[in-house]
Design a protein around this motif. Structure first.
Motif, short mmCIF file in Angstrom:
data_model
loop_
_atom_site.label_atom_id
_atom_site.label_comp_id
_atom_site.label_asym_id
_atom_site.label_seq_id
_atom_site.Cartn_x
_atom_site.Cartn_y
_atom_site.Cartn_z
N GLN A 147 6.14 4.70 9.94
CA GLN A 147 5.25 4.30 8.84
C GLN A 147 3.85 3.94 9.32
O GLN A 147 3.08 3.32 8.58
N GLY A 167 13.11 -5.61 4.53
CA GLY A 167 12.82 -4.43 3.70
C GLY A 167 14.03 -3.63 3.24
O GLY A 167 13.99 -2.40 3.22
N PRO A 168 15.13 -4.31 2.85
CA PRO A 168 16.29 -3.54 2.40
C PRO A 168 16.06 -3.00 0.99
O PRO A 168 15.18 -3.48 0.28
N ASN A 169 16.85 -2.02 0.62
CA ASN A 169 16.78 -1.49 -0.74
C ASN A 169 18.02 -1.93 -1.47
O ASN A 169 19.12 -1.84 -0.92
N ASP A 180 2.80 -1.92 -2.39
CA ASP A 180 2.40 -2.70 -1.22
C ASP A 180 1.02 -3.32 -1.42
O ASP A 180 0.77 -4.45 -1.02
N HIS A 184 10.82 -8.57 1.06
CA HIS A 184 10.22 -7.41 0.39
C HIS A 184 11.26 -6.32 0.04
O HIS A 184 11.28 -5.22 0.62
N TYR A 186 3.67 -7.06 9.29
CA TYR A 186 4.68 -6.17 8.71
C TYR A 186 5.52 -5.55 9.82
O TYR A 186 4.99 -5.11 10.82
N ASP A 216 6.54 -9.93 6.77
CA ASP A 216 7.21 -9.03 5.84
C ASP A 216 8.22 -8.23 6.65
O ASP A 216 7.84 -7.37 7.44
N PHE A 249 0.76 2.58 6.87
CA PHE A 249 0.18 1.23 6.88
C PHE A 249 -1.31 1.25 7.21
O PHE A 249 -2.07 0.43 6.72
N1 ARG Z 1 12.15 -0.65 1.64
C1 ARG Z 1 11.35 0.07 2.58
C2 ARG Z 1 12.18 1.18 3.22
O1 ARG Z 1 13.37 1.22 3.08
C3 ARG Z 1 10.82 -0.81 3.70
C4 ARG Z 1 9.85 -1.85 3.25
C5 ARG Z 1 8.90 -2.26 4.35
N2 ARG Z 1 7.94 -3.24 3.92
C6 ARG Z 1 6.86 -2.94 3.21
N3 ARG Z 1 6.08 -3.92 2.82
N4 ARG Z 1 6.56 -1.73 2.85
O2 ARG Z 1 11.58 2.05 3.87
#
Ligand code: ARG
Length: 588
Positions: free
Chosen positions: A352, A122-124, A328, A159, A346, A119, A356
């Motif tokens: 984080q 992790g972009p938004n 998650d 993800h 991950y 995983d 996690f």
């Molecule tokens: N989109 C999340 C961020 O910008 C990161 C995702 C990481 N992966 C996960 N499975 N939480 O912080």
């Protein structure tokens, strides 16, 4: 194929046994005094107590057994009881020949290949990739490739962050600007347009605007929350807009990741598992794990052995909304159902860690994953600028990943066209290839958990511990091989020969370490080990190269032996950079 250290240890074990000692004492390590020996064994020191003998006596006994060994050319017992070892040239050559004939240079394939989800990325959506996204992409891609090379089945999942308030914010701003759009007509029952009525650059401007407004303006924020709710409860127009946002963002993300030579098998996101949440919540409640606390639904995850406070994992907020955790956890559930992997890895930034820890504990406690499934979290450090603070643009803003790549490519282009004229298309392609090596090697050569300083000048240098130096070495080898062929030589006919010089033997010895190195990089999920290895290998090659007139050698067989050594060095270097996620040009 057995690792060379194991073969050497086996030979030592036999000797210890033949001399009347415990064979377990016969363990070899790479010498930490390369000026004295190549390998060493400290077993005699360890055995002294057990046999009530001076270590040097044991060492002498063992050395005596090793006279005439097929593995060692020199064995000396030195005070107070070390065994200093040099290996036989013939043994080394044989080992390299078997490596070359083996499918993966002697790397053993696992007896039980694992199925692993990585995983990373992790972009938004609707937000551009900035430098903070680089590490996850680069490290994750390399881990995926290393594990695959080592015989495991690996599924890379990006993800996406594609759900939640950020989507509501964008929709709110779109509505403020275009209230007349059919998407906002609640009586509309027809089809929505196939094309999005906005571009990705508009989206990238809209998101920060909307986010800024909602911080200043309570009504705006309330609207954004309402729009989030409408999206999540399936209001058609909102869903249609969201689809547009998602589609154009994903197309843009794909283009950007491909600039980094990073790709994903799955483009799943937070939104894909929303339907699993209600069922998951019910079973967490029924299992007696989830309970209400101050209106929210939580699962306790602290353990007796904890030395620091681990707060409960929140499953639902007091308004019933799902959180980052919830998604998650539902994703873990989804992966177990759809993929049933042996493990999940991950990649996120170090901050984080606690998050996690909570999610993994909660997943185990509530039975989402059986204990045999490994959950690994790898937290990486920050990429800093020369000032030691998180990397910024010259103007002090957040650097877009795209721009960082472009600046690096431009710098490489400038360097390679400085003293030579390459056809334009080749120069552009080569500049990109070297730039990727600079960025990726610069990142991967550090232990992932550490912060590092991005230094354009150092990373793009052709000298030192850099990607371009590795590529330069590969290109140097390729150029010699090409000239050899132009002289009529046939690469496939070249046969490895015993080393005649020290630098040649050193190069051969570094080559033999390939399988052990890749295996430990895989077991420890540590790409930096491969970087350290290829840096050693490139250095060993360059020392050999500077001492040896390869193409001018008159003894045809000797020359062919060197050529065979070069072919193996090139192949191993290229295999290593491929698992690190970059490649070498033909010339530069
Ligand atoms: N989109 C999340 C961020 O910008 C990161 C995702 C990481 N992966 C996960 N499975 N939480 O912080």
């Amino acid at each position: 194929m057995k690792k060379i250290l194991d073969l050497i240890s086996e030979e030592l074990k036999k000797a210890f046994e033949a001399a009347g000692y415990d064979s377990g004492l016969g363990k070899a390590t790479i010498s930490n005094r390369p000026d004295l020996c190549e390998y060493q064994c400290n077993g005699a020191m360890a055995g002294a107590k057990q046999y009530k003998k001076a270590p040097i006596m044991i060492a002498n006994d063992v050395a005596g057994q090793l006279q005439g060994s097929a593995v060692f050319s020199e064995v000396s017992a030195v005070a107070p009881g070390f065994l200093n070892l040099k290996i036989k040239e013939e043994f080394l050559t044989d080992y390299l020949r078997s490596m070359r004939d083996d499918v993966k240079f002697g790397l053993d394939m696992p007896q039980n290949p694992q199925k692993i989800v990585v995983d990373y990325g992790g972009p938004n959506i609707a937000k551009p990739l900035h430098v903070g996204h680089m590490r996850s992409a680069v490290i994750g891609e390399s881990i995926k490739r290393i594990l695959r090379y080592c015989g495991h089945e690996v599924i890379g999942d990006v993800h996406l962050g594609d759900w939640g308030l950020q989507m509501g914010l964008i929709i709110t701003e779109l509505k403020e600007r275009n209230p007349q759009w059919v998407y906002f007509d609640e009586n509309y029952t027809g089809e929505y347009p196939a094309e999005a009525p906005f571009t990705v650059s508009e989206l990238e401007e809209i998101y920060p605007t909307a986010s800024g407004k909602s911080k200043m303006d309570g009504d705006y924020k309330a609207k954004a929350m309402e729009n989030t709710y409408k999206l999540q409860s399936g209001v058609r127009g909102h869903r249609a807009l969201w689809e547009h946002i998602k589609n154009i963002s994903i197309a843009d993300l794909k283009a950007n990741y491909s600039k980094l030579d990073v790709d994903f098998d799955l483009w799943k996101g937070e939104s894909d598992v929303q339907e699993l949440i209600p069922g998951m919540v019910v079973s967490m409640k029924e299992g007696g794990h989830a309970y209400e606390s101050e209106g929210a639904l939580v699962v306790d995850v602290k353990e007796e052995t904890d030395t620091k406070e681990i707060p409960p994992c929140m499953i639902l907020k007091s308004d019933g909304a799902a959180l980052y955790n919830t998604t998650d956890l539902a994703t873990i559930l989804d992966r177990m159902e759809q993929i049933n992997p042996d493990g999940m890895i991950y990649l996120t930034d170090k901050r984080q860690e606690l998050y996690f820890e909570q999610v993994f504990r909660c997943a185990r406690k509530t039975g989402l994953v059986p204990s045999k499934v490994r959950l690994n979290w790898l937290g990486f450090g920050t990429m800093n600028g020369k000032d030691g603070k998180p990397f910024k643009t010259r103007e002090g803003g957040v650097m877009r990943l795209e721009n960082l790549i472009k600046e690096t490519v431009d710098e490489m282009y400038r360097k390679i066209t400085e003293n030579q004229s390459l056809p334009e298309e080749e120069a552009a392609r080569t500049a990109r290839q070297i730039a990727l090596s600079a960025l990726k090697y610069g990142d991967l050569s550090n232990q992932a958990s550490k912060d590092y300083i991005f230094d354009m000048e150092r990373f793009t240098s052709f000298e030192g511990d850099t990607g371009p130096y590795i590529l330069y070495t590969i290109v140097r080898i390729k150029s010699i091989l090409n000239k050899y062929q132009e002289q009529g030589g046939v690469l496939s006919a070249a046969v490895l020969k015993d080393a005649v010089s020290g630098s040649e033997k050193d190069l051969m010895m570094v080559l033999t370490r390939f399988n052990a190195c890749v295996e430990s990089a895989c077991e420890e999920i540590a790409p930096h080990k491969i970087c350290a290895y290829i840096y050693d290998l490139a250095n060993a090659f360059n020392r050999f190269y500077h001492e040896t007139k390869i193409l001018a050698e008159e003894d045809v067989e000797k020359k062919a032996g060197w050529i065979a050594l070069l072919v193996l060095t090139r192949d191993i270097l290229e295999t290593c950079i491929d698992v690190l996620g970059f490649s070498a040009p033909e010339r530069m």
